[in-house]
Design an enzyme around this catalytic site. Structure first.
Site, PDB file in Angstrom:
ATOM      1  CD  GLU A  16      -8.506  -7.342  -7.860  1.00 49.42           C
ATOM      2  OE1 GLU A  16      -8.286  -8.025  -8.887  1.00 49.42           O
ATOM      3  OE2 GLU A  16      -8.890  -7.801  -6.872  1.00 49.42           O
ATOM      4  CD  GLU A  41      -0.978  -5.190  -4.302  1.00 51.22           C
ATOM      5  OE1 GLU A  41      -2.038  -5.537  -4.185  1.00 51.22           O
ATOM      6  OE2 GLU A  41      -0.181  -4.628  -3.550  1.00 51.22           O
ATOM      7  CG  ASP A  91      -4.100  -2.139   2.790  1.00 49.74           C
ATOM      8  OD1 ASP A  91      -4.513  -3.464   2.908  1.00 49.74           O
ATOM      9  OD2 ASP A  91      -3.189  -1.831   1.975  1.00 49.74           O
ATOM     10  CE  LYS A  95      -2.215   3.352  14.719  1.00 50.97           C
ATOM     11  NZ  LYS A  95      -0.733   2.865  14.785  1.00 50.97           N
ATOM     12  CB  THR A 158      -9.641 -12.198  -3.152  1.00 46.34           C
ATOM     13  OG1 THR A 158     -10.644 -11.636  -1.973  1.00 46.34           O
ATOM     14  CG2 THR A 158     -10.249 -11.277  -4.311  1.00 46.34           C
TER      15      THR A 158
HETATM   16  C1  LIG Z   1      -6.030  -6.227   2.224  1.00 45.13           C
HETATM   17  S1  LIG Z   1      -5.180  -6.484   0.917  1.00 45.13           S
HETATM   18  C2  LIG Z   1      -6.405  -7.427  -0.061  1.00 45.13           C
HETATM   19  C3  LIG Z   1      -6.086  -8.218  -1.439  1.00 45.13           C
HETATM   20  C4  LIG Z   1      -6.961  -8.609  -2.509  1.00 45.13           C
HETATM   21  N1  LIG Z   1      -7.880  -7.654  -2.980  1.00 45.13           N
HETATM   22  C5  LIG Z   1      -7.643  -9.621  -1.701  1.00 45.13           C
HETATM   23  O1  LIG Z   1      -9.044  -9.533  -1.636  1.00 45.13           O
HETATM   24  O2  LIG Z   1      -7.074 -10.810  -1.434  1.00 45.13           O
HETATM   25  C6  LIG Z   1      -5.308  -5.049   0.108  1.00 45.13           C
HETATM   26  C7  LIG Z   1      -4.120  -4.855  -1.209  1.00 45.13           C
HETATM   27  O3  LIG Z   1      -4.283  -3.544  -1.554  1.00 45.13           O
HETATM   28  C8  LIG Z   1      -3.140  -3.110  -1.871  1.00 45.13           C
HETATM   29  N2  LIG Z   1      -3.297  -1.755  -2.128  1.00 45.13           N
HETATM   30  C9  LIG Z   1      -3.350  -0.838  -0.960  1.00 45.13           C
HETATM   31  N3  LIG Z   1      -3.551   0.460  -1.533  1.00 45.13           N
HETATM   32  C10 LIG Z   1      -3.402   0.583  -3.045  1.00 45.13           C
HETATM   33  C11 LIG Z   1      -3.322   1.432  -3.995  1.00 45.13           C
HETATM   34  N4  LIG Z   1      -3.427   2.688  -3.552  1.00 45.13           N
HETATM   35  N5  LIG Z   1      -3.163   1.052  -5.107  1.00 45.13           N
HETATM   36  C12 LIG Z   1      -2.942  -0.147  -5.329  1.00 45.13           C
HETATM   37  N6  LIG Z   1      -2.846  -1.445  -4.299  1.00 45.13           N
HETATM   38  C13 LIG Z   1      -3.046  -0.747  -3.069  1.00 45.13           C
HETATM   39  C14 LIG Z   1      -2.223  -3.718  -0.922  1.00 45.13           C
HETATM   40  O4  LIG Z   1      -0.767  -3.780  -1.321  1.00 45.13           O
HETATM   41  C15 LIG Z   1      -2.678  -5.339  -0.755  1.00 45.13           C
HETATM   42  O5  LIG Z   1      -2.182  -6.017  -1.523  1.00 45.13           O
END
Ligand SMILES: C[S@@+](CC[C@H](N)C(=O)[O-])C[C@H]1O[C@@H](n2cnc3c(N)ncnc32)[C@H](O)[C@@H]1O
Length: 179
Positions: A16, A41, A91, A95, A158
């Site tokens: 994941e 993460e 994320d 932008k 989640t």
């Molecule tokens: C909007 S949150 C969603 C978290 C979780 N998947 C949920 O559905 O509750 C996006 C997560 O992806 C992580 N993230 C963003 N870019 C990432 C990357 N390139 N590799 C690993 N994690 C990443 C962020 O730190 C954040 O915790």
């Protein structure tokens, strides 16, 4: 990096990216002791929290690492080494000047297809319409994937999915399979 290198066991490995507070992966690991789960993460605090939860639950089949999931998929996985890949609520980086930070692009889709074993699922979800459109466009365009149109309704479970469901926001969700 193979399951053997990561866990010292040769069992099916699922990944994941952006595991956040780890609800999905911990539940999957608890439900499927014969499979291995890796959560990547970039926020270290979440990784430490997820490791504590896994320890409390006594789970030896799940690991969390503070590693960039995109770089990992593109450079660290042997061909066909994954039995599942999951990305929930990535994320959006709306932008234009941040577009390069978005997880989904053609190179990532090709890397994901290369890393997954035939028939294995790539599960994705997003509450953000432009991000969901990008995910669909990118995975539909990758010749290594076919969308699983027969997949029954599912939930990632989640924190983000629960939050957006409570808010009544429409959520895009689908499964693609490695051909
Ligand atoms: C909007 S949150 C969603 C978290 C979780 N998947 C949920 O559905 O509750 C996006 C997560 O992806 C992580 N993230 C963003 N870019 C990432 C990357 N390139 N590799 C690993 N994690 C990443 C962020 O730190 C954040 O915790």
């Amino acid at each position: 990096m193979s399951a053997e290198t990561l866990f010292g066991k040769d069992l099916p490995l699922e990944l994941e990216i952006g595991s956040g507070k780890a609800r999905f992966l911990l539940a999957e690991a608890e439900r499927n002791p014969g499979r291995l789960y890796l959560g990547l993460e970039i926020v270290e605090e979440y990784v430490l929290l997820a490791r504590k939860k896994a320890e409390r639950l006594g789970l030896a089949n799940v690991r969390f690492e503070s590693v960039d999931g995109k770089a990992f998929v593109l450079g660290r996985l042997p061909e066909g080494s994954l039995s599942g890949l999951h990305v929930f609520f990535p994320d959006p980086w709306p932008k234009v000047r941040h577009a390069r930070r978005r997880l989904f692009d053609a190179a990532f889709a090709a890397g994901a297809a290369r890393a997954l074993a035939p028939g294995s699922p790539f599960r994705a979800a997003s509450d953000d319409p432009p991000t969901w459109a990008l995910i669909e466009r990118t995975l539909d365009a990758e010749p290594g994937f076919v969308r699983d149109v027969a997949a029954p309704d599912w939930s990632s479970g989640t924190d983000y999915e629960a939050k957006w469901e409570r808010a009544g926001k429409p959520i895009g969700k689908a499964i693609w399979r490695r051909r």
